[in-house]
Design an enzyme around this catalytic site. Structure first.
Site, mmCIF file in Angstrom:
data_model
loop_
_atom_site.group_PDB
_atom_site.id
_atom_site.type_symbol
_atom_site.label_atom_id
_atom_site.label_comp_id
_atom_site.label_asym_id
_atom_site.label_seq_id
_atom_site.Cartn_x
_atom_site.Cartn_y
_atom_site.Cartn_z
ATOM 1 N N LYS A 70 5.028 4.226 4.767
ATOM 2 C CA LYS A 70 4.506 4.170 3.647
ATOM 3 C C LYS A 70 4.373 5.996 3.177
ATOM 4 O O LYS A 70 4.071 6.452 2.852
ATOM 5 C CB LYS A 70 3.736 2.826 2.095
ATOM 6 C CG LYS A 70 4.648 1.497 3.134
ATOM 7 C CD LYS A 70 5.423 1.185 2.345
ATOM 8 C CE LYS A 70 5.739 1.286 0.408
ATOM 9 N NZ LYS A 70 6.323 0.778 -0.396
ATOM 10 N N TYR A 91 4.810 -0.559 9.254
ATOM 11 C CA TYR A 91 4.984 -0.336 7.836
ATOM 12 C C TYR A 91 3.668 0.894 6.880
ATOM 13 O O TYR A 91 4.523 1.317 6.189
ATOM 14 C CB TYR A 91 4.820 -2.111 7.017
ATOM 15 C CG TYR A 91 4.381 -1.750 5.776
ATOM 16 C CD1 TYR A 91 5.381 -2.035 4.383
ATOM 17 C CD2 TYR A 91 3.411 -2.332 5.188
ATOM 18 C CE1 TYR A 91 5.093 -2.147 3.660
ATOM 19 C CE2 TYR A 91 3.151 -2.505 3.492
ATOM 20 C CZ TYR A 91 4.152 -1.663 3.020
ATOM 21 O OH TYR A 91 3.779 -2.093 1.250
#
Ligand SMILES: NC(=O)C1=CN([C@@H]2O[C@H](COP(=O)(O)OP(=O)(O)OC[C@H]3O[C@@H](n4cnc5c(N)ncnc54)[C@H](O)[C@@H]3O)[C@@H](O)[C@H]2O)C=CC1
Ligand SMILES: CC(C)=CCC[C@@H](C)[C@H]1CC[C@H]2C3=C(CC[C@]12C)[C@@]1(C)CCC(=O)C[C@@H]1CC3
Length: 345
Positions: free
Chosen positions: A148, A144
């Site tokens: 990002k 994640y």
């Protein structure tokens, strides 16, 4: 020769507008007189003044329809951090964001506001009063975070004053508030399973938890100040409650507010982190045979046992940001909004 009609500056699209932050943002934009198109893989509500477009942001044709005649786009879609699915994160957060940028440019969108995350600089070790000039995490702790980082780089690099396409990234941290599907539900679920007895580490680590309405406020200020002559073009901004709190005090206040006992016993951080790493490895190795999702992932243990709070002076100076809801009121309003999660015993 055909002339392009300049879209109204009060027409915007929210990609990920069915989600927790997205819906709060949509509601505030409507209050402020915007007409809003929501683009999301699912439709979770209906509201007057909102047009829904259901689709995957990796699908350019689907996006084109939603961005027609829109001048301002908020991109706050992402797979949930809990999914831990590398291919999905790469497809949606990296390739999908490239598609969003290309489609915005082709559609004549002038401003793109990305919801990034303060975690893009977090590597699992203490961040105290971190500013935006900290380097991106070299060893991001999960897929994640890794994606990002790439997403934020893509959006900020795409800012082009000559072409009239302006971008900015908002980096919130620890968003909470009514309708959040993560923080309070995970906490209550852990408490109901009798696993909220322990404090990881000495319990003094300060963390930012940010009320969703403050995050929305930061997004709207950024959008409305994003002009070619403004210093905010192509930059990231921390948006927090500006009131760092001990991680375990925050958890305890929410638990006690909902009628659960607070955690009391201490466990050494390195022991719990090591166990979480082992469990994660096991879950990967055994994934062809059985599928299990550990509550105690290395990322979660790191978030629970280290300092991670961020300085939002840049947002105060350039955006005129100050939090609109204090942490005390935010916690009270959040607790009130979850009557169904109260302890029944
Ligand atoms: N919740 C938090 O504490 C924090 C969240 N963020 C960021 O804020 C943003 C919003 O987060 P939340 O509202 O908490 O998450 P959420 O999961 O409630 O909302 C995300 C939305 O994106 C949509 N989505 C996912 N994949 C999509 C796709 N391929 N195409 C179209 N839509 C898709 C989902 O259906 C969902 O409605 C995310 O970018 C997240 O990374 C950043 C820092 C902290
Ligand atoms: C500040 C910040 C970035 C918060 C993010 C929200 C979530 C990552 C947290 C919400 C509930 C938290 C939680 C734990 C870890 C972090 C959260 C998932 C634990 C799993 C930590 C270890 C425990 O003892 C149980 C906790 C349950 C709640």
């Amino acid at each position: 020769m055909a002339t392009r009609v300049r879209p109204s500056s009060k027409r915007c699209a929210v990609i990920g507008g069915s989600g927790f932050l997205g819906r709060h943002l949509v509601e505030k934009l409507l209050d402020r007189g915007y007409s809003v198109s929501v683009f999301d893989i699912r439709q979770s509500y209906e509201l007057p003044g909102v047009t829904f477009y259901q689709g995957d942001l990796c699908d350019k044709q689907a996006l084109l329809a939603a961005l027609k005649d829109v001048s301002l786009v908020f991109h706050c879609a992402s797979p949930s951090p809990a999914s831990d699915d590398r291919a999905l994160f790469e497809r949606v957060n990296i390739q999908g964001t490239q598609t969003v940028i290309q489609t915005c440019i082709e559609s004549g969108v002038q401003r793109l506001v990305l919801t990034s995350s303060a975690s893009v600089v977090f590597e699992g070790t203490d961040v105290k009063n971190g500013r935006e000039d900290l380097p991106y995490a070299k060893k991001p702790i999960d897929y994640y975070t890794k994606t990002k980082i790439e997403q934020e780089k893509l959006v900020l690099k795409a800012c082009d004053k000559q072409k009239g396409f302006l971008t900015v990234a908002i980096r919130p941290h620890g968003i909470f508030g009514p309708r959040d599907p993560q923080l309070v539900p995970i906490l209550v679920d852990t408490a109901r399973r009798g696993k909220m007895k322990f404090i990881i580490g000495d319990g003094t680590n300060l963390v930012d938890f940010t009320f969703v309405e403050n995050v929305v406020h930061g997004h709207i200020l950024a959008a409305e100040r994003l002009r070619a002559d403004s210093p905010i073009c192509g930059k990231p901004y921390h948006i927090t409650n500006d009131e760092p709190i001990r991680f375990w005090d925050f958890m305890s206040q929410v638990l006690v507010g909902l009628g659960y006992p607070p955690p009391r016993y201490h466990l050494p951080y390195s022991l719990v982190y090591g166990l979480a790493l082992l469990l994660w490895l096991l879950s990967v190795l055994l994934s062809p045979l059985i599928s299990f999702k550990p509550t105690f992932t290395p990322m979660r243990v790191a978030l629970a046992g280290t300092y991670h709070y961020y300085n939002c002076k840049r947002a105060k100076e350039d955006l005129g940001y100050t939090p609109v809801v204090s942490l005390k009121d935010a916690i009270a309003r959040t607790i009130e909004s979850y009557p169904h999660l109260r302890c029944e015993a």
